[in-house]
Enzyme design. Sequence first.
Site, PDB file in Angstrom:
ATOM      1  N   GLY A 129       0.823  -1.251   0.083  1.00  0.00           N
ATOM      2  CA  GLY A 129      -0.035  -0.176  -0.122  1.00  0.00           C
ATOM      3  C   GLY A 129       0.648   1.379   0.054  1.00  0.00           C
ATOM      4  O   GLY A 129       0.547   2.346  -0.636  1.00  0.00           O
ATOM      5  N   THR A 130       1.929   1.312   0.754  1.00  0.00           N
ATOM      6  CA  THR A 130       2.590   2.196   0.813  1.00  0.00           C
ATOM      7  C   THR A 130       3.350   2.840  -0.488  1.00  0.00           C
ATOM      8  O   THR A 130       3.366   3.971  -0.974  1.00  0.00           O
ATOM      9  CB  THR A 130       4.049   2.162   1.910  1.00  0.00           C
ATOM     10  OG1 THR A 130       3.559   1.882   3.083  1.00  0.00           O
ATOM     11  CG2 THR A 130       4.923   3.401   1.944  1.00  0.00           C
ATOM     12  N   ASN A 136      -7.611   3.765   8.814  1.00  0.00           N
ATOM     13  CA  ASN A 136      -7.099   2.815   9.797  1.00  0.00           C
ATOM     14  C   ASN A 136      -7.243   2.757  11.209  1.00  0.00           C
ATOM     15  O   ASN A 136      -7.332   1.679  11.595  1.00  0.00           O
ATOM     16  CB  ASN A 136      -5.756   2.483   9.322  1.00  0.00           C
ATOM     17  CG  ASN A 136      -4.988   3.918   9.334  1.00  0.00           C
ATOM     18  OD1 ASN A 136      -5.353   4.886   8.628  1.00  0.00           O
ATOM     19  ND2 ASN A 136      -3.713   3.999   9.934  1.00  0.00           N
ATOM     20  N   GLN A 172      -7.619  -0.071   3.518  1.00  0.00           N
ATOM     21  CA  GLN A 172      -8.386  -0.817   4.856  1.00  0.00           C
ATOM     22  C   GLN A 172      -9.628  -1.469   4.326  1.00  0.00           C
ATOM     23  O   GLN A 172     -10.484  -1.931   5.166  1.00  0.00           O
ATOM     24  CB  GLN A 172      -8.464   0.307   5.756  1.00  0.00           C
ATOM     25  CG  GLN A 172      -7.408   0.745   6.653  1.00  0.00           C
ATOM     26  CD  GLN A 172      -6.856  -0.683   7.422  1.00  0.00           C
ATOM     27  OE1 GLN A 172      -7.586  -1.803   7.666  1.00  0.00           O
ATOM     28  NE2 GLN A 172      -5.644  -0.592   7.703  1.00  0.00           N
ATOM     29  N   SER A 181      -3.725  -3.187  -0.739  1.00  0.00           N
ATOM     30  CA  SER A 181      -2.293  -3.726  -0.141  1.00  0.00           C
ATOM     31  C   SER A 181      -3.044  -5.388   0.267  1.00  0.00           C
ATOM     32  O   SER A 181      -4.227  -5.398   0.916  1.00  0.00           O
ATOM     33  CB  SER A 181      -2.159  -3.034   1.197  1.00  0.00           C
ATOM     34  OG  SER A 181      -1.166  -3.782   2.016  1.00  0.00           O
ATOM     35  N   ALA A 182      -2.206  -6.108   0.044  1.00  0.00           N
ATOM     36  CA  ALA A 182      -2.839  -7.698   0.152  1.00  0.00           C
ATOM     37  C   ALA A 182      -2.760  -8.102   1.499  1.00  0.00           C
ATOM     38  O   ALA A 182      -3.721  -8.897   1.665  1.00  0.00           O
ATOM     39  CB  ALA A 182      -1.693  -8.627  -0.467  1.00  0.00           C
ATOM     40  N   HIS A 183      -1.813  -7.328   2.520  1.00  0.00           N
ATOM     41  CA  HIS A 183      -1.890  -8.010   3.687  1.00  0.00           C
ATOM     42  C   HIS A 183      -2.951  -7.563   4.704  1.00  0.00           C
ATOM     43  O   HIS A 183      -3.390  -8.096   5.765  1.00  0.00           O
ATOM     44  CB  HIS A 183      -0.589  -7.881   4.429  1.00  0.00           C
ATOM     45  CG  HIS A 183      -0.245  -6.559   4.728  1.00  0.00           C
ATOM     46  ND1 HIS A 183      -0.310  -6.201   6.302  1.00  0.00           N
ATOM     47  CD2 HIS A 183       0.146  -5.486   4.290  1.00  0.00           C
ATOM     48  CE1 HIS A 183       0.281  -4.957   6.604  1.00  0.00           C
ATOM     49  NE2 HIS A 183       0.350  -4.387   5.216  1.00  0.00           N
ATOM     50  N   THR A 192      11.684  -7.312 -11.535  1.00  0.00           N
ATOM     51  CA  THR A 192      10.899  -8.310 -11.770  1.00  0.00           C
ATOM     52  C   THR A 192       9.882  -8.555 -10.556  1.00  0.00           C
ATOM     53  O   THR A 192      10.106  -8.449  -9.479  1.00  0.00           O
ATOM     54  CB  THR A 192      11.896  -9.548 -11.273  1.00  0.00           C
ATOM     55  OG1 THR A 192      12.926  -9.639 -12.535  1.00  0.00           O
ATOM     56  CG2 THR A 192      11.295 -11.112 -11.608  1.00  0.00           C
ATOM     57  N   CYS A 208       1.682   1.368  13.278  1.00  0.00           N
ATOM     58  CA  CYS A 208       1.968   0.553  12.093  1.00  0.00           C
ATOM     59  C   CYS A 208       3.508   0.331  12.035  1.00  0.00           C
ATOM     60  O   CYS A 208       3.854  -0.931  11.813  1.00  0.00           O
ATOM     61  CB  CYS A 208       1.925   1.176  10.837  1.00  0.00           C
ATOM     62  SG  CYS A 208      -0.069   0.808  10.329  1.00  0.00           S
TER      63      CYS A 208
HETATM   64  N1  PMP Z   1      -2.868   3.212   3.960  1.00  0.00           N
HETATM   65  C1  PMP Z   1      -3.626   2.736   4.977  1.00  0.00           C
HETATM   66  C2  PMP Z   1      -4.625   3.421   5.212  1.00  0.00           C
HETATM   67  C3  PMP Z   1      -3.061   1.827   5.880  1.00  0.00           C
HETATM   68  O1  PMP Z   1      -3.642   1.419   6.919  1.00  0.00           O
HETATM   69  C4  PMP Z   1      -1.847   0.917   5.521  1.00  0.00           C
HETATM   70  C5  PMP Z   1      -1.082  -0.012   6.320  1.00  0.00           C
HETATM   71  N2  PMP Z   1      -1.265   0.394   7.850  1.00  0.00           N
HETATM   72  C6  PMP Z   1      -1.129   1.588   4.403  1.00  0.00           C
HETATM   73  C7  PMP Z   1      -1.947   2.537   3.452  1.00  0.00           C
HETATM   74  C8  PMP Z   1       0.401   0.951   4.094  1.00  0.00           C
HETATM   75  O2  PMP Z   1       0.142  -0.171   3.481  1.00  0.00           O
HETATM   76  P1  PMP Z   1       1.425  -1.305   3.419  1.00  0.00           P
HETATM   77  O3  PMP Z   1       1.450  -1.894   4.939  1.00  0.00           O
HETATM   78  O4  PMP Z   1       0.981  -2.542   2.468  1.00  0.00           O
HETATM   79  O5  PMP Z   1       2.599  -0.544   2.927  1.00  0.00           O
END
Ligand code: PMP
Length: 376
Positions: free
Chosen positions: A71-72, A140, A168, A188-190, A226, A313
């Site tokens: 996500g970042t 979040n 989220q 974001s996958a996780h 890759t 986080c």
């Molecule tokens: N945006 C939001 C709203 C999130 O909650 C998070 C993860 N805490 C992120 C972005 C970042 O995602 P990632 O951990 O996959 O980099």
Amino acid sequence: MAEPLYLDHNATTPLRPVAQRAIADAFAATGNPSSVHGFGRAQRRLIEDAREAVAALAGASAESVVFTSGGTEANTLALLGAGCRRVLVSAVEHDSVLAATEGAVTIPVDGNGVVEVPALEALLAEAHTPALVSVMLANNETGVIQPVAAVAEAAHRFGALVHCDAVQCAGKLAFAIDDLGVDMLSLSAHKLGGPQGTGALIVRAGTEISPVIRGGGQERGLRAGTEAVALIAGFGAAAAEADETGSAWAEIETYRDRIEAHVANAAPDARIFGRGAPRLANTSCLAMPGVANEVQVMAFDLTGIAISAGAACSSGTVGPSHVLAAMGVPEAGAGSAIRVSLGWTTCADDADRFAAAWTSLYERLAPRAPDRTRAA
Ligand code: PMP
């Protein structure tokens, strides 16, 4: 000690078994997805299948999905890649958005943490420079859902591009990029039962952005390197399952509401932030008056329950929440707020166990109100 109970799903949610299997299978194979031979083509197939599943989750076309490392990176690609000199972001965005947009104009939020669309319109009207607006779909820390379609409509009226951090929401809330009307959307996958370290930026056809990571021409030239095939395969498997099991969140919402009703009943002075706005079904941001959030996190941990203080986080340390500050919550209130986030593994007994633990900590740790002291 009792079985550990994980209630920090907004930080990361457990890997779904289907994702674990897809990852293991992909790791067992070899080949670079850019190679034209059979090994490479098999890896390419895994990526393209995952692309379809991830696109479906956001009602997007497969061609619009750009895989990233999470996500970042998706947020960074959107915000830097758009190349706009004037950027407007809400006051409650994730740190990855705020850090990529230093010097941006802040869009204020109300007491529930909801973006004030008329204030955004006034800010957009101030200058005619091409602008980029970034507003998240759900927060979040509080789970508060933003009026993204109204934001996008206003922004487009002023010729601005619109990005939405939906990290989220994916898998927790049904949405389609066309209904939101945004130009770019981060996932974001996780956060949905896929692996950590992969995510996606959805870039709607016609939206021009430049890559931030340059090199090979992977991902339509928008993200060189890759591809992390196994992680992407896990992302796809988790996305497909999250899409199919979306209705489970109605049940999860009843657990969240049960927790909040219990807390409000046990402690009339407790606060639940963002409760007056639409929220994600799984998130509750609760203040136990007079008890620092670090103390609560540790006390819950000792009972085997994992929750968090604010976003928590990155560093593991607890700082003042910029989200609650933007909502006008005084420092003392914000400093006693914890985040409980339920997920696809949560059951009714888990909610009851948390609620009972909350009451017992409150009885033990909260300073006695004068009338309670007299009664004791
Ligand atoms: N945006 C939001 C709203 C999130 O909650 C998070 C993860 N805490 C992120 C972005 C970042 O995602 P990632 O951990 O996959 O980099």
